[in-house]
Design an enzyme around this catalytic site. Structure first.
Site, PDB file in Angstrom:
ATOM      1  N   HIS A 235      -3.581   6.937   3.712  1.00  0.00           N
ATOM      2  CA  HIS A 235      -3.934   5.711   2.988  1.00  0.00           C
ATOM      3  C   HIS A 235      -5.355   5.318   3.387  1.00  0.00           C
ATOM      4  CE1 HIS A 235      -4.012   1.827   1.304  1.00  0.00           C
ATOM      5  NE2 HIS A 235      -3.871   1.174   2.445  1.00  0.00           N
TER       6      HIS A 235
ATOM      7  N   ASN B 181     -10.107  -0.253  -0.090  1.00  0.00           N
ATOM      8  CA  ASN B 181      -8.643  -0.183   0.030  1.00  0.00           C
ATOM      9  C   ASN B 181      -8.023  -0.646  -1.288  1.00  0.00           C
ATOM     10  OD1 ASN B 181      -5.926  -0.504   0.528  1.00  0.00           O
ATOM     11  ND2 ASN B 181      -6.187  -1.484   2.528  1.00  0.00           N
TER      12      ASN B 181
ATOM     13  N   CYS C 155       0.811  -1.224   0.000  1.00  0.00           N
ATOM     14  CA  CYS C 155       0.000   0.000   0.000  1.00  0.00           C
ATOM     15  C   CYS C 155       0.845   1.275   0.000  1.00  0.00           C
ATOM     16  CB  CYS C 155      -0.949   0.002   1.195  1.00  0.00           C
ATOM     17  SG  CYS C 155      -2.062  -1.407   1.194  1.00  0.00           S
TER      18      CYS C 155
HETATM   19  N1  COA Z   1     -18.641  -9.354   8.363  1.00  0.00           N
HETATM   20  C1  COA Z   1     -19.168  -9.677   9.558  1.00  0.00           C
HETATM   21  N2  COA Z   1     -18.411 -10.044  10.607  1.00  0.00           N
HETATM   22  C2  COA Z   1     -17.087 -10.081  10.442  1.00  0.00           C
HETATM   23  C3  COA Z   1     -16.472  -9.750   9.219  1.00  0.00           C
HETATM   24  C4  COA Z   1     -17.311  -9.379   8.149  1.00  0.00           C
HETATM   25  N3  COA Z   1     -16.826  -9.043   6.949  1.00  0.00           N
HETATM   26  N4  COA Z   1     -15.138  -9.872   9.358  1.00  0.00           N
HETATM   27  C5  COA Z   1     -14.901 -10.266  10.614  1.00  0.00           C
HETATM   28  N5  COA Z   1     -16.075 -10.394  11.262  1.00  0.00           N
HETATM   29  C6  COA Z   1     -16.310 -10.789  12.644  1.00  0.00           C
HETATM   30  C7  COA Z   1     -15.167 -11.567  13.244  1.00  0.00           C
HETATM   31  O1  COA Z   1     -15.220 -12.921  12.870  1.00  0.00           O
HETATM   32  C8  COA Z   1     -15.391 -11.335  14.714  1.00  0.00           C
HETATM   33  O2  COA Z   1     -16.411 -12.204  15.158  1.00  0.00           O
HETATM   34  P1  COA Z   1     -16.302 -12.920  16.603  1.00  0.00           P
HETATM   35  O3  COA Z   1     -16.325 -11.778  17.579  1.00  0.00           O
HETATM   36  O4  COA Z   1     -17.533 -13.761  16.630  1.00  0.00           O
HETATM   37  O5  COA Z   1     -15.024 -13.665  16.586  1.00  0.00           O
HETATM   38  C9  COA Z   1     -15.955  -9.924  14.785  1.00  0.00           C
HETATM   39  O6  COA Z   1     -16.433  -9.633  13.461  1.00  0.00           O
HETATM   40  C10 COA Z   1     -14.945  -8.896  15.192  1.00  0.00           C
HETATM   41  O7  COA Z   1     -13.760  -9.132  14.458  1.00  0.00           O
HETATM   42  P2  COA Z   1     -12.501  -8.206  14.579  1.00  0.00           P
HETATM   43  O8  COA Z   1     -11.428  -8.724  13.708  1.00  0.00           O
HETATM   44  O9  COA Z   1     -12.203  -7.964  16.035  1.00  0.00           O
HETATM   45  O10 COA Z   1     -13.121  -6.860  13.979  1.00  0.00           O
HETATM   46  P3  COA Z   1     -12.438  -5.459  13.849  1.00  0.00           P
HETATM   47  O11 COA Z   1     -13.292  -4.463  14.498  1.00  0.00           O
HETATM   48  O12 COA Z   1     -10.983  -5.481  14.226  1.00  0.00           O
HETATM   49  O13 COA Z   1     -12.519  -5.192  12.294  1.00  0.00           O
HETATM   50  C11 COA Z   1     -11.098  -5.274  10.370  1.00  0.00           C
HETATM   51  C12 COA Z   1     -11.851  -6.067  11.408  1.00  0.00           C
HETATM   52  C13 COA Z   1     -10.362  -6.225   9.457  1.00  0.00           C
HETATM   53  C14 COA Z   1     -12.097  -4.449   9.584  1.00  0.00           C
HETATM   54  C15 COA Z   1     -10.105  -4.324  11.111  1.00  0.00           C
HETATM   55  O14 COA Z   1      -9.374  -5.048  12.062  1.00  0.00           O
HETATM   56  C16 COA Z   1      -9.150  -3.676  10.161  1.00  0.00           C
HETATM   57  O15 COA Z   1      -9.533  -2.888   9.307  1.00  0.00           O
HETATM   58  N6  COA Z   1      -7.822  -3.938  10.335  1.00  0.00           N
HETATM   59  C17 COA Z   1      -6.830  -3.364   9.486  1.00  0.00           C
HETATM   60  C18 COA Z   1      -6.797  -4.065   8.171  1.00  0.00           C
HETATM   61  C19 COA Z   1      -6.088  -3.273   7.130  1.00  0.00           C
HETATM   62  O16 COA Z   1      -6.224  -2.085   7.067  1.00  0.00           O
HETATM   63  N7  COA Z   1      -5.316  -3.945   6.260  1.00  0.00           N
HETATM   64  C20 COA Z   1      -4.621  -3.322   5.215  1.00  0.00           C
HETATM   65  C21 COA Z   1      -3.479  -2.543   5.758  1.00  0.00           C
HETATM   66  S1  COA Z   1      -2.793  -1.564   4.496  1.00  0.00           S
END
Ligand code: COA
Length: 321
Positions: free
Chosen positions: A248, A278, A112
């Site tokens: 970003h 993204n 990214c």
């Molecule tokens: N739809 C519904 N539920 C989802 C889901 C989706 N697309 N993806 C994950 N979940 C669920 C998980 O399984 C989890 O369920 P559980 O509590 O029963 O285990 C719950 O939602 C919470 O998951 P979590 O990973 O704690 O959510 P979060 O608030 O951290 O959000 C991301 C997840 C991926 C959106 C977030 O962590 C994120 O954006 N991280 C950075 C990723 C990124 O930017 N990557 C590129 C970097 S350049």
């Protein structure tokens, strides 16, 4: 002498995939995606569209918006982690397609942060006098390395391309830029299969992005805060001195957390996540082009660009447009 961005262009594929459509593919909901990420829809390349196809359209748009003759371009750098093929690089493919002159053309693999890395390098070429007109591109087809059965990742990533033309200028342009990386985080966001250590085996479907989203989130906020503060400090500026902040576009909650820590009002933050998702290396030039096109950003504005990506890699560019 500075190097200045004289024009910007971008391209998003026509195929728009909404959150509602993803509800039919994986166990997710529009509400979850909007509130946890800020994304509402994203553009996905058609099966026959490669990264260079998007990059060529973005580059062509940037050339047409500038006052240059395309023969002036003497350097092409492309940030991408989804090249068409292992070789030739995307820069060479753009060069051939747009019938540009023979000149250095290469791609930078910094996920990214690809566009910010490419801009940093092009800036140095211009300041050294080796380039008088550089084409800098960020382009991705992340959809090709996304597992469309994995709700943790498929709701986030998207395709697109953005490009900028850089020229030497006596007027203020790029004021400061820094790039860096820390490979100790490589297991938080990576693609296990590629061309060398583990050649791609189409049957295994194992060449998709693997991500520990939660951990990426935490490191991203910390790193983005510290590099932005460092950039401001080194230039004796505060967030009040910045007209526009273009981070970003990964997750609205990351952007809001960083803006809060910088004391940067959200009114000064360009957010295009809702319609772009993204797009990795394409995210910053896509956002910059959108904000110029819709009239928010104009010539003379002081802008802080900031990237963070797999590796981890990160960087900033402080500039006056
Ligand atoms: N739809 C519904 N539920 C989802 C889901 C989706 N697309 N993806 C994950 N979940 C669920 C998980 O399984 C989890 O369920 P559980 O509590 O029963 O285990 C719950 O939602 C919470 O998951 P979590 O990973 O704690 O959510 P979060 O608030 O951290 O959000 C991301 C997840 C991926 C959106 C977030 O962590 C994120 O954006 N991280 C950075 C990723 C990124 O930017 N990557 C590129 C970097 S350049």
């Amino acid at each position: 002498m500075y190097s200045r961005i004289i024009s910007v262009g971008s391209y998003q594929p026509d195929n728009i995939v909404t959150n509602e459509e993803l509800e039919h593919k994986v166990n997710t909901s529009d509400e979850w995606i909007r509130t946890r990420t800020g994304i509402e829809s994203r553009a996905i390349a058609e099966p026959g569209q490669a990264t260079s196809d998007l990059a060529i359209l973005a580059a062509d748009a940037a050339i047409k918006k500038s006052d240059i003759n395309k023969d002036e371009i003497d350097l092409i750098i492309v940030g991408t982690c989804t090249p068409d093929v292992a070789t030739p690089n995307v820069g060479v493919i753009i060069q051939e397609s747009l019938e540009l002159n023979s000149c250095p053309a290469f791609s930078v693999e910094a996920a990214c942060s690809g566009f910010i890395y490419a801009l940093n390098i092009a800036n140095k070429f211009i300041l050294s006098g080796e380039s008088k007109c550089a084409l800098v591109v960020g382009a991705e087809t992340l959809s090709r390395i996304t597992d469309w059965n994995d709700r943790n990742t498929c709701v986030l990533f998207a395709d697109g391309a953005g490009a900028a033309i850089l020229k030497p200028s006596e007027d203020t342009g790029i004021i400061y830029s820094e790039i860096s990386a820390d490979g100790t985080y490589s297991d938080l966001l990576y693609v296990p299969y590629g061309t060398s250590r583990k050649p791609i085996n189409e049957k295994e479907n194992d060449y998709f992005l693997q991500m520990k989203g939660n951990e990426v989130f935490k490191v991203a906020v910390k790193k983005l805060e510290s590099i932005a503060i460092n950039t401001l400090k080194k230039n004796n500026l505060t967030s009040d001195d910045i007209d526009w902040f273009i981070p970003h576009q990964a997750n609205i909650r990351i952007i809001q957390a960083v803006a809060k820590r910088l004391d940067m009002p959200m009114e000064k933050v360009i957010v295009t996540l809702a319609e772009h998702g993204n797009t990795s290396a394409a995210s910053i030039p896509l956002a910059l082009d959108k904000a110029i096109t819709d009239g928010r950003i104009s010539k003379g504005d002081r802008i802080l660009l900031q990237s963070f990506g797999a590796g981890f890699t990160w960087g900033t560019v402080l500039l006056t447009l």
